[in-house]
Enzyme design. Structure first.
Site, PDB file in Angstrom:
ATOM      1  N   ARG A   1       0.861  -1.181   0.000  1.00 49.39           N
ATOM      2  CA  ARG A   1       0.000   0.000   0.000  1.00 49.39           C
ATOM      3  C   ARG A   1       0.895   1.228   0.000  1.00 49.39           C
ATOM      4  O   ARG A   1       2.116   1.130   0.103  1.00 49.39           O
ATOM      5  CB  ARG A   1      -1.030  -0.002   1.147  1.00 49.39           C
ATOM      6  CG  ARG A   1      -0.700  -0.725   2.406  1.00 49.39           C
ATOM      7  CD  ARG A   1       0.333  -0.099   3.267  1.00 49.39           C
ATOM      8  NE  ARG A   1       0.119   1.326   3.422  1.00 49.39           N
ATOM      9  CZ  ARG A   1       1.053   2.192   3.696  1.00 49.39           C
ATOM     10  NH1 ARG A   1       2.320   1.805   3.834  1.00 49.39           N
ATOM     11  NH2 ARG A   1       0.794   3.464   3.828  1.00 49.39           N
TER      12      ARG A   1
ATOM     13  N   ALA B   1       0.928   5.173  -2.157  1.00 49.84           N
ATOM     14  CA  ALA B   1       0.785   5.495  -3.578  1.00 49.84           C
ATOM     15  C   ALA B   1       1.978   5.043  -4.446  1.00 49.84           C
ATOM     16  O   ALA B   1       1.799   4.326  -5.443  1.00 49.84           O
ATOM     17  CB  ALA B   1       0.521   6.991  -3.725  1.00 49.84           C
TER      18      ALA B   1
ATOM     19  N   ASP C   1      -1.755  10.982  -2.098  1.00 50.89           N
ATOM     20  CA  ASP C   1      -2.127   9.973  -3.099  1.00 50.89           C
ATOM     21  C   ASP C   1      -2.434  10.611  -4.451  1.00 50.89           C
ATOM     22  O   ASP C   1      -2.409   9.941  -5.478  1.00 50.89           O
ATOM     23  CB  ASP C   1      -3.329   9.166  -2.612  1.00 50.89           C
ATOM     24  CG  ASP C   1      -2.895   8.188  -1.539  1.00 50.89           C
ATOM     25  OD1 ASP C   1      -2.731   8.611  -0.380  1.00 50.89           O
ATOM     26  OD2 ASP C   1      -2.652   7.018  -1.881  1.00 50.89           O
TER      27      ASP C   1
ATOM     28  N   ASN D   1      -5.180  12.656   0.548  1.00 45.88           N
ATOM     29  CA  ASN D   1      -4.362  11.732   1.352  1.00 45.88           C
ATOM     30  C   ASN D   1      -5.294  10.982   2.300  1.00 45.88           C
ATOM     31  O   ASN D   1      -6.510  11.214   2.316  1.00 45.88           O
ATOM     32  CB  ASN D   1      -3.278  12.519   2.108  1.00 45.88           C
ATOM     33  CG  ASN D   1      -2.228  11.611   2.735  1.00 45.88           C
ATOM     34  OD1 ASN D   1      -1.683  10.740   2.064  1.00 45.88           O
ATOM     35  ND2 ASN D   1      -1.958  11.780   4.012  1.00 45.88           N
ATOM     36  N   LYS D   2      -4.730  10.114   3.089  1.00 42.23           N
ATOM     37  CA  LYS D   2      -5.504   9.261   3.985  1.00 42.23           C
ATOM     38  C   LYS D   2      -6.548  10.039   4.776  1.00 42.23           C
ATOM     39  O   LYS D   2      -6.290  11.155   5.228  1.00 42.23           O
ATOM     40  CB  LYS D   2      -4.508   8.550   4.919  1.00 42.23           C
ATOM     41  CG  LYS D   2      -5.093   7.615   5.939  1.00 42.23           C
ATOM     42  CD  LYS D   2      -5.971   6.527   5.371  1.00 42.23           C
ATOM     43  CE  LYS D   2      -5.345   5.700   4.258  1.00 42.23           C
ATOM     44  NZ  LYS D   2      -6.315   4.833   3.558  1.00 42.23           N
TER      45      LYS D   2
HETATM   46  O1  MRU Z   1      -4.525   3.308   2.151  1.00 47.42           O
HETATM   47  P1  MRU Z   1      -3.035   3.465   2.092  1.00 47.42           P
HETATM   48  O2  MRU Z   1      -2.324   2.848   3.250  1.00 47.42           O
HETATM   49  O3  MRU Z   1      -2.479   3.027   0.758  1.00 47.42           O
HETATM   50  O4  MRU Z   1      -2.831   5.030   2.194  1.00 47.42           O
HETATM   51  C1  MRU Z   1      -1.536   5.552   2.158  1.00 47.42           C
HETATM   52  C2  MRU Z   1      -1.503   7.017   2.318  1.00 47.42           C
HETATM   53  O5  MRU Z   1      -2.512   7.682   2.456  1.00 47.42           O
HETATM   54  C3  MRU Z   1      -0.161   7.663   2.191  1.00 47.42           C
HETATM   55  O6  MRU Z   1      -0.092   8.814   2.987  1.00 47.42           O
HETATM   56  C4  MRU Z   1       0.043   8.067   0.727  1.00 47.42           C
HETATM   57  O7  MRU Z   1      -0.153   6.971  -0.125  1.00 47.42           O
HETATM   58  C5  MRU Z   1       1.391   8.619   0.512  1.00 47.42           C
HETATM   59  S1  MRU Z   1       2.575   7.333   0.532  1.00 47.42           S
HETATM   60  C6  MRU Z   1       4.139   7.858   0.316  1.00 47.42           C
END
Ligand code: MRU
Length: 364
Positions: free
Chosen positions: A53, A55, A243, A253-254
């Site tokens: 997981r 991005a 993301d 983002n998350k």
């Molecule tokens: O659902 P996930 O764990 O894939 O979410 C990840 C995030 O939100 C990260 O902050 C984002 O992908 C940036 S990763 C360098």
């Protein structure tokens, strides 16, 4: 990244077995399990189930998925790309990597296409490492400047982060955490407040584990604690990944990132977002209305999983039976709340003009 003192990446190609090795992130922090991806199906599952997981790592895994798929059916390029493209909707790095695969591989057929696919996935893997290290260097300049301003009466620089934007969200280094690692290498005494990041707890499970492996001081907090800490002068900067970032600087983002940005603004604390250029989606302006927000299984909210004191895996229900839950995976922070965007080619304000200049200058 160091895992148990040894250099390890989140993903790599194993030439002896002709498989793609990943760290199974659904097993962290309690078990360090490596998995072999051997087929297109394995790669799609690994992304959808979040064994990988983050991005940038989703993008590199998809490129390896193209190789694994072509090994099964060299003529099936478009259908392989379509299957991988539907595994997760929000991170634009997935379609970025798949578009790159399409562009290169459509020029080839048969065994040559398969070989080129492997070569390309390995190139994307190496590029990701270099790009993330560059993000770390760029962002560390900001933390260094902040530390110089703050030093009096303060023995550490407190940075709050959300989710996991670390080595485990990329091939190595990470984005937001690359900045932390580079700042620590420069001798800045960084301490990280780690949001637990419900519902899947990537902060508690993955970021805490990763920071501990790298020897970075950190403290886990519940998702709702950040505002309180900011009001009491305990946060010098908020630093997150992304993301998808739009042409005007809206950042997806998350879920929960937006609330941190609001609290940061109310307390006059810089809110930094670190990501590679491949996370820009310059085809869209309005992040609120144009980015597809992933909705995941309600079970992720209704239940919590972990280890008992006896070391047994357990999942327990935390809401009344039949409770309805909505599980939005991401939110969008409007550009006006973002202090700086940090990329491998430089740092800029979250405005259309500054982004156009930054992206226009890439490689130049
Ligand atoms: O659902 P996930 O764990 O894939 O979410 C990840 C995030 O939100 C990260 O902050 C984002 O992908 C940036 S990763 C360098």
């Amino acid at each position: 990244m160091r895992i148990e003192g040894k250099y390890t990446q989140s993903i790599w190609y194993d030439p002896e077995l002709d498989t793609v090795k990943i760290v199974d992130q659904t097993r962290l922090p309690h078990d360090l399990v490596l998995l072999d991806l051997e087929s297109l199906q394995d790669a799609c599952m690994a992304i959808a189930s979040m064994q990988v997981r983050g991005a940038p790592l989703i993008g590199v895994t998809a490129a390896y998925g193209v190789y694994l798929g072509l090994r099964e059916e060299a003529a099936g390029l478009e259908s392989i790309i379509q299957q991988l493209a539907t595994t997760r909707p929000t991170a634009v790095n997935l379609s970025w990597a798949l578009n790159r695969c399409r562009q290169v591989l459509q020029e080839y057929t048969g065994d040559e296409r398969v070989l080129k696919a492997l070569e390309l996935a390995q190139i994307l893997e190496k590029e990701d490492i270099a790009v993330c290290e560059g993000i770390g260097d760029q962002g560390a300049n900001l933390l260094e400047a902040l530390w110089e301003q703050k030093q009096e009466g303060q023995d550490r620089l407190n940075v709050l982060t959300h989710c996991n934007a670390g080595s485990l969200a990329t091939v190595d280094w990470g984005t937001a955490l690359a900045v932390i690692y580079k700042a620590a290498d420069r001798g800045i005494p960084v301490h990280v407040w780690v949001d637990e990041t419900r519902p899947r707890n990537q902060g508690a499970a993955i970021t805490c584990w990763e920071l501990a492996q790298q020897g970075i001081p950190h403290t886990l907090i519940v998702d709702n604690a950040g505002g309180h800490l900011m009001q009491h002068g305990q946060v010098d900067a908020v630093l997150v990944g992304a993301d998808r970032t739009t042409a005007r600087g809206d950042v997806c983002n998350k879920i929960g990132t937006y609330l941190k940005a609001l609290a940061a603004r109310d307390n006059d604390i810089p809110f930094y977002v670190a990501f590679p250029l491949s996370t820009f989606d310059l085809s869209i302006e309005d992040g609120l209305n144009e980015i597809p927000i992933e909705e995941r299984n309600a079970g992720e909210i209704l239940q919590v999983s972990g280890l008992t004191d006896e070391g047994a895996a357990a999942t327990v229900n935390i809401a009344p039976a039949n409770t309805r839950a909505s599980n939005y995976g991401f939110d969008v922070t409007p550009a006006r709340l973002v202090s700086r965007l940090i990329t491998e080619v430089g740092v800029c304000e979250a405005t259309p003009e500054a982004i156009a200049v930054l992206v226009g200058n890439r490689g130049g």
